[in-house]
Design an enzyme around this catalytic site. Structure first.
Site, PDB file in Angstrom:
ATOM      1  N   TYR A 154       0.816  -1.213   0.000  1.00  0.00           N
ATOM      2  CA  TYR A 154       0.000   0.000   0.000  1.00  0.00           C
ATOM      3  C   TYR A 154       0.852   1.266   0.000  1.00  0.00           C
ATOM      4  O   TYR A 154       0.433   2.302  -0.494  1.00  0.00           O
ATOM      5  CB  TYR A 154      -0.900   0.041   1.239  1.00  0.00           C
ATOM      6  CG  TYR A 154      -2.190  -0.712   1.105  1.00  0.00           C
ATOM      7  CD1 TYR A 154      -2.212  -2.091   1.120  1.00  0.00           C
ATOM      8  CD2 TYR A 154      -3.398  -0.025   0.996  1.00  0.00           C
ATOM      9  CE1 TYR A 154      -3.400  -2.780   1.028  1.00  0.00           C
ATOM     10  CE2 TYR A 154      -4.596  -0.708   0.902  1.00  0.00           C
ATOM     11  CZ  TYR A 154      -4.589  -2.083   0.935  1.00  0.00           C
ATOM     12  OH  TYR A 154      -5.766  -2.760   0.844  1.00  0.00           O
ATOM     13  N   ASP A 181      -6.403  -6.836   4.633  1.00  0.00           N
ATOM     14  CA  ASP A 181      -7.538  -6.291   3.884  1.00  0.00           C
ATOM     15  C   ASP A 181      -8.403  -7.439   3.356  1.00  0.00           C
ATOM     16  O   ASP A 181      -9.626  -7.446   3.516  1.00  0.00           O
ATOM     17  CB  ASP A 181      -7.009  -5.441   2.713  1.00  0.00           C
ATOM     18  CG  ASP A 181      -8.131  -4.838   1.890  1.00  0.00           C
ATOM     19  OD1 ASP A 181      -9.088  -4.311   2.496  1.00  0.00           O
ATOM     20  OD2 ASP A 181      -8.064  -4.898   0.650  1.00  0.00           O
ATOM     21  N   LYS A 186       3.304 -14.993   4.003  1.00  0.00           N
ATOM     22  CA  LYS A 186       3.507 -15.849   2.828  1.00  0.00           C
ATOM     23  C   LYS A 186       5.001 -16.124   2.744  1.00  0.00           C
ATOM     24  O   LYS A 186       5.666 -15.862   1.741  1.00  0.00           O
ATOM     25  CB  LYS A 186       2.945 -15.133   1.585  1.00  0.00           C
ATOM     26  CG  LYS A 186       2.905 -15.965   0.319  1.00  0.00           C
ATOM     27  CD  LYS A 186       1.964 -17.144   0.376  1.00  0.00           C
ATOM     28  CE  LYS A 186       2.146 -17.988  -0.873  1.00  0.00           C
ATOM     29  NZ  LYS A 186       1.446 -19.290  -0.775  1.00  0.00           N
ATOM     30  N   ASP A 210      -2.688 -18.252   2.264  1.00  0.00           N
ATOM     31  CA  ASP A 210      -3.656 -19.069   1.513  1.00  0.00           C
ATOM     32  C   ASP A 210      -4.321 -20.075   2.451  1.00  0.00           C
ATOM     33  O   ASP A 210      -5.543 -20.268   2.436  1.00  0.00           O
ATOM     34  CB  ASP A 210      -3.000 -19.755   0.300  1.00  0.00           C
ATOM     35  CG  ASP A 210      -1.679 -20.451   0.623  1.00  0.00           C
ATOM     36  OD1 ASP A 210      -1.148 -20.291   1.750  1.00  0.00           O
ATOM     37  OD2 ASP A 210      -1.168 -21.176  -0.262  1.00  0.00           O
ATOM     38  N   ASP A 222     -12.355  -9.002   4.920  1.00  0.00           N
ATOM     39  CA  ASP A 222     -13.609  -9.112   4.149  1.00  0.00           C
ATOM     40  C   ASP A 222     -14.127 -10.544   4.211  1.00  0.00           C
ATOM     41  O   ASP A 222     -15.328 -10.800   4.326  1.00  0.00           O
ATOM     42  CB  ASP A 222     -13.392  -8.737   2.675  1.00  0.00           C
ATOM     43  CG  ASP A 222     -13.625  -7.249   2.407  1.00  0.00           C
ATOM     44  OD1 ASP A 222     -13.340  -6.448   3.306  1.00  0.00           O
ATOM     45  OD2 ASP A 222     -14.083  -6.900   1.293  1.00  0.00           O
TER      46      ASP A 222
HETATM   47  C1  IPM Z   1     -10.486  -1.175   3.800  1.00  0.00           C
HETATM   48  C2  IPM Z   1     -10.688  -0.715   2.391  1.00  0.00           C
HETATM   49  C3  IPM Z   1      -9.521   0.194   1.976  1.00  0.00           C
HETATM   50  C4  IPM Z   1      -8.252  -0.623   2.073  1.00  0.00           C
HETATM   51  C5  IPM Z   1      -9.693   0.851   0.588  1.00  0.00           C
HETATM   52  C6  IPM Z   1     -10.956   1.683   0.512  1.00  0.00           C
HETATM   53  C7  IPM Z   1      -8.503   1.636   0.166  1.00  0.00           C
HETATM   54  O1  IPM Z   1     -10.837  -1.795   1.540  1.00  0.00           O
HETATM   55  O2  IPM Z   1     -10.373  -0.313   4.693  1.00  0.00           O
HETATM   56  O3  IPM Z   1     -10.483  -2.381   4.033  1.00  0.00           O
HETATM   57  O4  IPM Z   1      -7.884  -1.345   1.130  1.00  0.00           O
HETATM   58  O5  IPM Z   1      -7.601  -0.539   3.106  1.00  0.00           O
HETATM   59 MG    MG Z   2     -10.995  -3.660   2.536  1.00  0.00          MG
END
Ligand code: IPM
Ligand code: MG
Length: 359
Positions: free
Chosen positions: A141, A248, A192, A224, A252
């Site tokens: 990032y 990240d 990884k 993974d 999710d």
């Molecule tokens: C998160 C989001 C952000 C990230 C994006 C919006 C840049 O996905 O906070 O998880 O990748 O960190």
């Molecule tokens: Mg995210």
């Protein structure tokens, strides 16, 4: 001492969900004497539209001054074609970087009344309570160099740099070990290391830091495998610590264990205690303006703010209990709707949580 909370509604559903979190904070201010002032600012696409930059100077100053920041979400198709520094997401990343918000805490909690909403079988998620500690200031990032270049043969190539310094790994490892100490004393570090030098160093440093925490059981997983384990048997985890990109993705993934990404809050903390609090979900442009988005991740982010920056755990728990009660009563936004439950919109959900606070 009155604390200042900077509210950045952002884009898409951001303003709608943040309004409900602000409603809950306002309620605690009036009824429980929570000593805060709420101030508003612009971040992301709305800041580009009004002030010409996704993290404009006035917001930067507000953010520096504030004790804590509560953010909705940023981004949307309207701004996707802009050059990268002008994109809403660049504003968020700049804020995370400049304020040194390196420790991103993403608690993943299962609410008993939402068993049916999980993507997994109820027995796999019942009682699930894990914490993802995601490093937020390094990795691909922020690594340099990065860009899109044209090669000698005329073909274009995109490139980013994955990099972690020892000190960066150390400080996030300490946060994770300390968090594990407050919980079930199990920490799983995800990397990884079978393919990447960055991860090889990450693993070495985390293992070294572990010597300071002999009471915490440390394990390591490749990312993974960690993704697979999260779906196969998520209750094996207590605290997971990982880098920016893997965190990240895994967060999710973990969100779906609870039933909806609309439920997961996060706290991004700096060494000086300043915090940015935001749902882990995005701006959901397709839902914006309809009053149907789930405000619970934003409301629960406000709870994390009370716990981590304002040091008022009682008030944080008051919000969390209220959310649990509202779900127990059967109120459901669209993303967690199930047969026999009561469908509600964003505002009605916020009202219900605010009303459940004093119970
Ligand atoms: C998160 C989001 C952000 C990230 C994006 C919006 C840049 O996905 O906070 O998880 O990748 O960190
Ligand atoms: Mg995210």
């Amino acid at each position: 001492m009155t604390r200042t909370i900077l509210i950045l509604p952002g884009d898409g559903i951001g303003p709608e969900i943040v309004a409900e979190a602000a409603k809950v904070l306002e309620c605690l201010r009036q009824e429980q004497g929570l000593d805060v002032t709420l101030e508003y600012g612009r971040l992301g696409g709305s800041a580009v539209d009004e002030l010409g930059a996704p993290y404009p100077e006035p917001t930067r100053q507000q953010a520096q001054r504030a004790d804590a920041i509560l953010l909705g979400a940023v981004g949307g198709p309207k701004w996707d074609a802009l050059e990268r520094p002008l994109r809403p997401e660049s504003g968020l990343l700049a804020m995370r970087g400049e304020l040194g918000l390196f420790a991103n805490l993403r608690p993943v909690q299962h609410y008993p009344s939402l068993s049916a909403a999980s993507a997994l079988k109820p027995e796999l998620v019942a009682g699930l309570d894990l914490l993802i500690v995601r490093e937020l200031n390094g990795d691909v990032y922020f690594g340099q160099p990065r860009g899109i270049r044209t090669l000698a043969n005329g073909e274009r190539e995109g490139f980013n740099t994955m990099a972690y310094r020892e000190s960066e790994v150390e400080r996030i490892a300490h946060v994770a070990f300390k968090a594990a100490r407050q919980r079930h004393r199990k920490l799983c570090s995800v990397d990884k290391a079978n393919a990447l030098e960055t991860s090889e160093l990450w693993r070495e440093v985390v293992t070294r830091v572990a010597q300071d925490y002999p009471d915490v059981a440390l394990s390591h997983l490749y990312v993974d495998n960690a993704a697979m384990q999260l779906i196969r048997a998520p209750k094996q985890f207590d605290v997971i610590v990982t880098g920016n990109l893997f965190g990240d993705i895994l967060s999710d993934c973990a969100a779906m264990l609870t039933g909806s990404i609309g439920l997961l809050p996060s706290a991004s903390l700096a060494a000086n205690g300043k915090g940015l609090y935001e749902p882990i979900h995005g701006s959901a442009p397709d839902l914006a303006g309809q009053g149907v988005a789930n405000p619970l991740a934003a409301i629960l982010s406000a709870a994390l703010l009370l716990r981590h920056t304002l040091n008022t755990p009682d008030q944080a728990e008051r919000i969390e209990r209220a959310v649990g009660r509202v779900l127990d009563k059967g109120l459901r936004t669209m993303d967690i709707m199930a047969p026999g439950m009561i469908p509600v919109g964003t505002q009605a959900m916020g009202d219900a949580v605010a009303a459940a606070l004093e119970d």
